[in-house]
Design an enzyme around this catalytic site. Structure first.
Site, PDB file in Angstrom:
ATOM      1  N   LEU A 366     -28.384  53.363 -30.056  1.00  0.00           N
ATOM      2  CA  LEU A 366     -29.128  52.651 -29.020  1.00  0.00           C
ATOM      3  C   LEU A 366     -29.933  53.596 -28.141  1.00  0.00           C
ATOM      4  O   LEU A 366     -30.970  53.225 -27.617  1.00  0.00           O
ATOM      5  CB  LEU A 366     -28.166  51.843 -28.142  1.00  0.00           C
ATOM      6  N   GLY A 367     -29.435  54.789 -27.951  1.00  0.00           N
ATOM      7  CA  GLY A 367     -30.133  55.740 -27.111  1.00  0.00           C
ATOM      8  C   GLY A 367     -29.257  56.937 -26.822  1.00  0.00           C
ATOM      9  O   GLY A 367     -28.091  56.984 -27.187  1.00  0.00           O
ATOM     10  N   GLY A 369     -28.378  59.997 -23.694  1.00  0.00           N
ATOM     11  CA  GLY A 369     -28.497  60.363 -22.290  1.00  0.00           C
ATOM     12  C   GLY A 369     -28.207  61.838 -22.124  1.00  0.00           C
ATOM     13  O   GLY A 369     -28.120  62.604 -23.083  1.00  0.00           O
ATOM     14  N   GLY A 370     -28.032  62.242 -20.872  1.00  0.00           N
ATOM     15  CA  GLY A 370     -27.824  63.643 -20.583  1.00  0.00           C
ATOM     16  C   GLY A 370     -26.505  64.171 -21.095  1.00  0.00           C
ATOM     17  O   GLY A 370     -26.332  65.367 -21.216  1.00  0.00           O
ATOM     18  N   PHE A 371     -25.550  63.274 -21.406  1.00  0.00           N
ATOM     19  CA  PHE A 371     -24.219  63.755 -21.760  1.00  0.00           C
ATOM     20  C   PHE A 371     -23.639  63.023 -22.957  1.00  0.00           C
ATOM     21  O   PHE A 371     -22.451  63.075 -23.204  1.00  0.00           O
ATOM     22  CB  PHE A 371     -23.296  63.572 -20.558  1.00  0.00           C
ATOM     23  N   GLY A 372     -24.442  62.324 -23.725  1.00  0.00           N
ATOM     24  CA  GLY A 372     -23.888  61.657 -24.884  1.00  0.00           C
ATOM     25  C   GLY A 372     -24.858  60.672 -25.489  1.00  0.00           C
ATOM     26  O   GLY A 372     -25.979  60.486 -25.010  1.00  0.00           O
ATOM     27  N   VAL A 374     -25.158  56.618 -27.388  1.00  0.00           N
ATOM     28  CA  VAL A 374     -24.561  55.290 -27.357  1.00  0.00           C
ATOM     29  C   VAL A 374     -24.974  54.529 -28.606  1.00  0.00           C
ATOM     30  O   VAL A 374     -26.133  54.569 -29.028  1.00  0.00           O
ATOM     31  CB  VAL A 374     -24.980  54.509 -26.094  1.00  0.00           C
ATOM     32  N   ASP A 492     -24.248  56.585  -8.717  1.00  0.00           N
ATOM     33  CA  ASP A 492     -25.490  56.743  -9.484  1.00  0.00           C
ATOM     34  C   ASP A 492     -26.193  55.398  -9.655  1.00  0.00           C
ATOM     35  O   ASP A 492     -26.510  54.986 -10.765  1.00  0.00           O
ATOM     36  CB  ASP A 492     -25.195  57.371 -10.840  1.00  0.00           C
TER      37      ASP A 492
END
Length: 701
Positions: A366-367, A369-372, A374, A492
């Site tokens: 799905l996408g 991010g900065g740390f993993g 999904v 956040d």
């Protein structure tokens, strides 16, 4: 012959006591055999003329040997004493018999034979040949309802039965896993030395088995034929037979045997039995003689070729199976520690998540991010396989440090108990070496920021829908700050962490997961948890997140949704290549000072609003500036924010365009932006180390 092959082909010789419950006894064999004195004592010194009941491959030879198998493969045979024995509870009994096993090889045997007592012929009717010796089947073995007592003379080393060797005697109850066991042999009365016996030596041997009903104890003794019964028993084991032989049970006694892939002949030369006393002694000279062992048959020569090939094939198959199992175990290996037992109901198996995401394939990504990353997954409920699958989003996060992991998992499980219609539901977690997997509800319409900054989805957010999303996020934050059993600081709040469900309702995600910064860092983040443009000024010197810092971030979120602009952005200045940094708070405040704050509204929705809608836009923009106040004490609480949005309270009457915002926010942005967020192309898009929660959705892919 290799030892491994003998393990595969040699199987037990059992002395069994079996009890059934259906009462359907053996039919029409009431003739009393020779030597029966009416007190459940009988003796057979050979079986010529004996009125035994036989089935399967069993037969009596002309010389009087009871031949349970006739040399064919995959056969079973049974022989019954013609009349029943009334045990009436766990009465003491004694039996002795002489047996011999003739196989094709001196060191290999087909499945063995056994003495049995049973109250139900159905136990034997459903039994299988091969390893079950015509006594049990896969369902009955290890089933307490089978009511089986056994003294086994076992020629097979079976790991599943935890056998001690391939030539041992064991006492069993309810399964072929022995309660006690000893290597086959006997103790010499003269020297006390233990002498080994081979159960498949083609030589006649005698077995004595006695059960003491008062002491609930079984003793087993054996010796070569002609050697008097040794004074020291081979095996003594405590066993309670009361559940096996029930009150007033009418039981049949006899022998059973079976063959497997090798043929064999299982022989009984003599047999005696008694209740409540010693079994009658056998007349050894009167027993029929064993046939000569003789040369091996022609078929055995064929086996000399077949068996090595079969052995090699078996070893290869075991090796391949072992490789597959090891690879499968490594593929689904997890990290589990003792302290996680308390969180068991909240943990998913890695195997289920692997299969749900099709092996974390790129097609399900799905996408990132900065740390993993999904992935979309489809989980089938564990309890009922016919239920519909549940769509989930699985975030795969890297973690190398164990420090704080226990506290973090406890926080994850705590967050799982949060229940609000505007929160993305955290369902649970899984751990692997170097990885933590978090499982969420799947949001089919993607993240809010993808709708704000791109038309790929085919959705332009009209003002009523934007306001509906704003109010939903405010309601979620009010719940986290004031309505749950503990205060939860999100840390956040931003548009990329707001997802849209199938009805386009806004749901706040990634709550409480900022602790993940303890286990790593991201080059695009500050040491203070959060994202540039949403960070409250006090975080720069206190580093402590509070509900007030969430309110500041929510203020930036309000302006972002209303204006369709990022909190901090780079814009071209003039016709040249120079660029200037624009802070959204200052940009909106300047429009207010110029006389019309609604000029800051996203141009994609401006010009199509009613006066009531414009009043709502002004309320949201002014509330965004109020929440962005540099002093925490001057910001409203989320409960007050809800009152302003619902019209239950009015904004302060003296609220004016804040001249202080320019110097304060610009200074903070200048320091943090230049230090941590500018990349080679001066692009200002940022993310937290937890990664954009938009990754939990399918929108935009």
């Amino acid at each position: 012959m290799p030892l491994e092959l003998s393990h595969l082909l040699a199987t037990p010789f059992l002395l069994l006591l079996v009890s059934g419950t259906d009462g359907r006894g053996l039919a029409a064999t009431a003739t009393t055999s020779s030597g029966d004195d009416g007190r459940h004592r009988f003796a057979y010194n050979g079986f010529a003329g004996a009125n035994l009941t036989l089935d399967g491959a069993a037969a009596v030879t002309a010389s009087g040997i009871l031949m349970l198998t006739n040399g064919t493969i995959q056969q079973k045979g049974h022989a019954f004493h013609p009349s029943t024995v009334a045990f009436r509870g766990a009465r003491s009994f004694s039996t002795t018999f002489v047996f011999a096993i003739f196989g094709q090889y001196i060191d290999l045997s087909s499945p063995g034979m056994g003495f049995f007592v049973t109250t139900s012929r159905s136990v034997l009717a459903t039994a299988l040949p091969g390893q079950f010796m015509g006594l049990l089947n896969a369902t009955a073995n290890a089933n307490p309802d089978a009511h089986i007592f056994a003294v086994e003379l076992d020629t097979l080393l079976n790991a599943e039965c935890r056998d001690i060797s391939s030539n041992h005697v064991g006492v069993d109850l309810d399964s072929l896993v022995s309660r006690g066991a000893a290597d086959a042999g006997y103790y010499d009365d003269a020297t006390g030395r233990f002498l080994n016996l081979s159960l498949i030596s083609r030589k006649a041997m005698q077995v004595w088995a006695d059960y003491d009903g008062d002491a609930a104890e079984v003793t087993v003794t054996m010796a070569p034929l002609g050697v008097p019964r040794p004074r020291t028993p081979l095996l003594r084991t405590a066993v309670d037979l009361s559940p096996v032989v029930r009150d007033a049970a009418a039981a049949y006694v006899g022998f059973s045997s079976a063959t497997g892939i090798l043929f064999a002949r299982h022989m009984v030369l003599g047999w005696s039995f008694a209740l409540d006393g010693p079994a009658p002694a056998l007349d050894i000279p009167a027993l029929p003689a064993l046939p000569p062992s003789g040369p091996r048959t022609r078929s055995s020569k064929v086996l000399e070729v077949v068996l090595p090939v079969a052995s090699a094939a078996a070893v290869l198959a075991v090796g391949v199976a072992g490789y597959v199992l090891v690879r499968r175990r490594l593929r689904y290996a997890e990290v589990r520690e003792d302290w996680e037992a308390a969180f068991g109901p909240h943990r998913f198996s890695y195997k289920d998540l692997f299969q749900a995401t099709k092996g974390f394939s790129d097609d399900n990504l799905l996408g990132t991010g900065g740390f993993g990353s999904v992935y979309k997954g489809a989980l089938r409920p564990a309890r009922r396989r016919d239920e519909a699958v549940v769509e989930v989003a699985v975030k795969r996060v890297s973690h190398e440090s164990r420090q704080g992991m226990k506290e973090f998992i406890a926080e994850v499980v705590s967050m799982r108990r949060l229940r609000h219609r505007n929160l993305v539901q955290l369902l649970g977690y899984c751990r692997r070496k170097g990885q933590l997997l978090l499982v969420y509800d799947y949001m089919p319409n993607g993240s809010l920021d993808r709708h704000l900054y791109g038309d790929r989805h085919g959705h332009r957010l009209e003002w009523p829908r934007r306001f509906h999303v704003i109010r939903g996020v405010a309601s979620a934050l009010s719940y986290l700050h004031e309505d749950w059993e503990q205060v939860v600081v999100h840390r956040d709040v931003k548009a990329s962490n707001v997802l849209l469900d199938d009805h386009m309702n806004g749901r706040l995600g990634d709550f409480g997961l900022a602790r993940l910064y303890d286990h790593g860092s991201d080059a695009r983040t500050t040491h203070v948890v959060g994202t540039m443009g949403y960070l409250a000024p006090e975080l720069g010197h206190t580093g402590r997140a509070t509900p007030a810092t969430d309110v500041f971030a929510f203020g930036a979120f309000l302006l972002e949704v209303a204006c369709g602009r990022r909190p901090v952005a780079e814009e071209k200045e003039g016709d040249g290549d120079s660029r200037r940094r624009v802070v959204l708070v200052d940009w909106v405040a300047e429009r207010w000072r110029q006389g019309s704050i609604t000029d800051a509204l996203d141009v994609r929705v401006a010009g199509r609003l009613s006066d009531a809608d414009l009043d709502q836009v002004a309320l949201v923009l002014k509330l965004g500036l109020l929440c962005s106040h540099p002093l925490p004490s001057a910001r409203p609480t989320m409960r007050q924010v809800m009152q302003y949005l619902d019209g239950d309270a009015l904004l302060p009457a003296d609220l004016l365009p804040p001249a202080y915002l320019s110097s304060t926010t610009m200074l903070m942005a200048e320091r943090m932006y230049s230090t941590h967020f500018l990349n080679e192309n001066n692009v200002t898009t940022t993310s937290t180390s937890v990664g954009a929660i938009s990754d939990l959705s399918g929108g935009g892919r």
